[in-house]
Structure formats: structure tokens, C-alpha cells
Design a protein around this motif. Sequence first.
Motif, PDB file in Angstrom:
ATOM      1  N   PRO A  29       0.813  -1.226   0.000  1.00 16.49           N
ATOM      2  CA  PRO A  29       0.000   0.000   0.000  1.00 16.49           C
ATOM      3  C   PRO A  29       0.840   1.266   0.000  1.00 16.49           C
ATOM      4  O   PRO A  29       0.517   2.238  -0.689  1.00 16.49           O
ATOM      5  N   MET A  30       1.940   1.284   0.762  1.00 13.48           N
ATOM      6  CA  MET A  30       2.781   2.471   0.795  1.00 13.48           C
ATOM      7  C   MET A  30       3.467   2.680  -0.553  1.00 13.48           C
ATOM      8  O   MET A  30       3.532   3.801  -1.069  1.00 13.48           O
ATOM      9  N   ALA A  31       3.973   1.598  -1.132  1.00 12.74           N
ATOM     10  CA  ALA A  31       4.607   1.711  -2.448  1.00 12.74           C
ATOM     11  C   ALA A  31       3.607   2.187  -3.496  1.00 12.74           C
ATOM     12  O   ALA A  31       3.926   3.030  -4.345  1.00 12.74           O
ATOM     13  N   ALA A  32       2.390   1.656  -3.440  1.00  7.59           N
ATOM     14  CA  ALA A  32       1.358   2.069  -4.400  1.00  7.59           C
ATOM     15  C   ALA A  32       0.973   3.528  -4.194  1.00  7.59           C
ATOM     16  O   ALA A  32       0.746   4.257  -5.166  1.00  7.59           O
ATOM     17  N   ALA A  33       0.898   3.972  -2.927  1.00  4.76           N
ATOM     18  CA  ALA A  33       0.555   5.370  -2.653  1.00  4.76           C
ATOM     19  C   ALA A  33       1.621   6.312  -3.201  1.00  4.76           C
ATOM     20  O   ALA A  33       1.312   7.373  -3.767  1.00  4.76           O
TER      21      ALA A  33
END
Length: 317
Positions: free
Chosen positions: A282-286
Motif C-alpha cells: 500500500p505504501m509503495a502504491a501510494a
Amino acid sequence: MTRRRFVLARGRFWTGLLPWAWMLLFFALPFALIVKVSLSTPQLAIPPYVSPFVMEPGEMLPHFRPDFASYRRLHDELLALGTPGADLQYLSAWGGSLLLAALTTLLCLLIGYPFAYYIARSREAARNTLLMLVMLPFWTSFLLRVYAWMVLLDSSELGLINRLLLAAGVIDVPLQLLYNAGAVLVGMVYSYLPFMVLPLYANLVKLDQRLLEAAADLGARPWTTFLRVTLPLSRRGIVAGSMLVFIPAVGEFVIPDLLGGGNVLMIGRRIWDDFGPNQDWPMAAAVAVTMVLVLIAPIVLLHRHGRANGGDGEEGR
């Protein structure tokens, strides 16, 4: 006549449908999946994420329960900007990426403009050969070309550049040419230079020579003609080439990883770390979603600026 118009309209529809279908399949849908991942909840040992679409027992449709924790982390870093001792790992990576991408674009423009200008002013028989030489690096794998730069910039006595400098007596000990920001910048300029040359050439080759002759007849010197006529009329090529270089350079991963040796932190490496070892999808995608949105803004502004100024033909007239 009406049937002919119908056939032409139908042909234009199907012709225009292909690029839209391509964008939908290879950009919109993958980007929607990345947005979905960015709104998901990371959980230890359950990679990559828990979907924001949750269906409770007995429910007919899933509920959308987004988790904005990843975006809040980016927001908190932005608020902490300028605070001593603040952990700005993502903003630092962003800053390094933007700086290196801007320097790469500037150097590509300074080197590529004379290249493109010379090719556009060459005889027609020589243009194809010169253009082939510009595109010749694409005949070799991108990864192999980066590895070739590692051989050239090797910081030991085995490095080709160090070996030549030592043999010439210019230096006494090998220089630290590899695994630093300078090596990354050299590799990025080399890799993205053709993306600057080709749009500039396509613009300069269409330049009306009568404008240059008129400027010379009016007493303008060659440098004045270049600054007042050629450079303004090649603005579209400069903008197109700069976008083609700057946008992929911001997210570059391979060149900083190989030529920088992990010492040059860029946003592409941060995304890779979160998708890989950290298992924080999720952090990488954000971060990826934020990067796309940040890069789309200048593209839209430049597009509107170009439409407001009219086409090249109008500028030439």
C-alpha cells in the motif's frame, strides 16, 4: 455523399478507438489496480494487502472501506518538512529524483540541441545515416549499456577511464568514478539523450528556411537569428523532448541501482524497497500514485500552453 461521410466517420471512429483501447488496457486499468492497492491495509505475513472492498456475511455487495494510512504518512512527512531531525525518507528520495531528472533534462538539451540542429541542416542523403547513429544504442539491451558504463567508470585500475588517465600521467591514484551521483547522471544523460534529439530534429527539420534568409537580409547576425528566430520556433520540440526525458528520469531505477550502488537514493528505489523487502505494498502504491499525479500536472499545463499558442504553422506565419 451522405454514405461517404458515414463511411469516413465510421473509419475515424474505429481508428480513434484503438489508441483509447490501448490506454484503457495498459494504463487506466493498471493504474486503477495501483490506486486500489494504495487504499488497502497492509498486514504482516499476508502479502501484499487486505482489499478495501469488504463483504460481511449476508451482504449482497461489498463495502468500500479505504485505508488512507499510506497517504497520511506522506502528508505527515510534508508537514514535517523543515523540522530538524524529521524522518523524510520519501521526500528526500523525491528531492533527489527531481534534482537528477532536472539535471539530466538540462544536459540532454544542451548536448542534444546542437546534435539535432546539425542533423536538420545536413544534406538529405546524410540525415538517415546520422539518425541511424542516434538510434544505434537502442539496438543493444539497455541493461548491457549500463553495465558497459560500469566497466568504463570502474574506480579501480581496471576501469578504462582510470587506466587511460593513469597511463597518461594525469593522475597517480584511480579516481572514484563509480557509485556516486556523478556516475548516475552520466548514465542517465547517455541513456535518455536520443529522446531529446529526435523530437528536436523533427521540429527543426520543418523550420522554414525563408525566415532565416529574411533575418539575414535584414542584417541580423547568425547568433541573433538563432536566438530570435530558430530558438523560439523550436519551442515545441524543446518541450516535447524535455517531457520525454524528465518524466521517465524521475522514476528511474536501474541506472541509480547499478551506477549509484545504493548510494544515490531515488524514488524508484524507495518504491522497489516497499514492494520487495519491506512488503508494504500500500505504501509503495501510494507513492506511485502520488508520483503519477504530480507528473500529470505539468504535462496538462504544457499541453494547454501549447494549444493556447497555436500550431507551428501559425507561429511560422
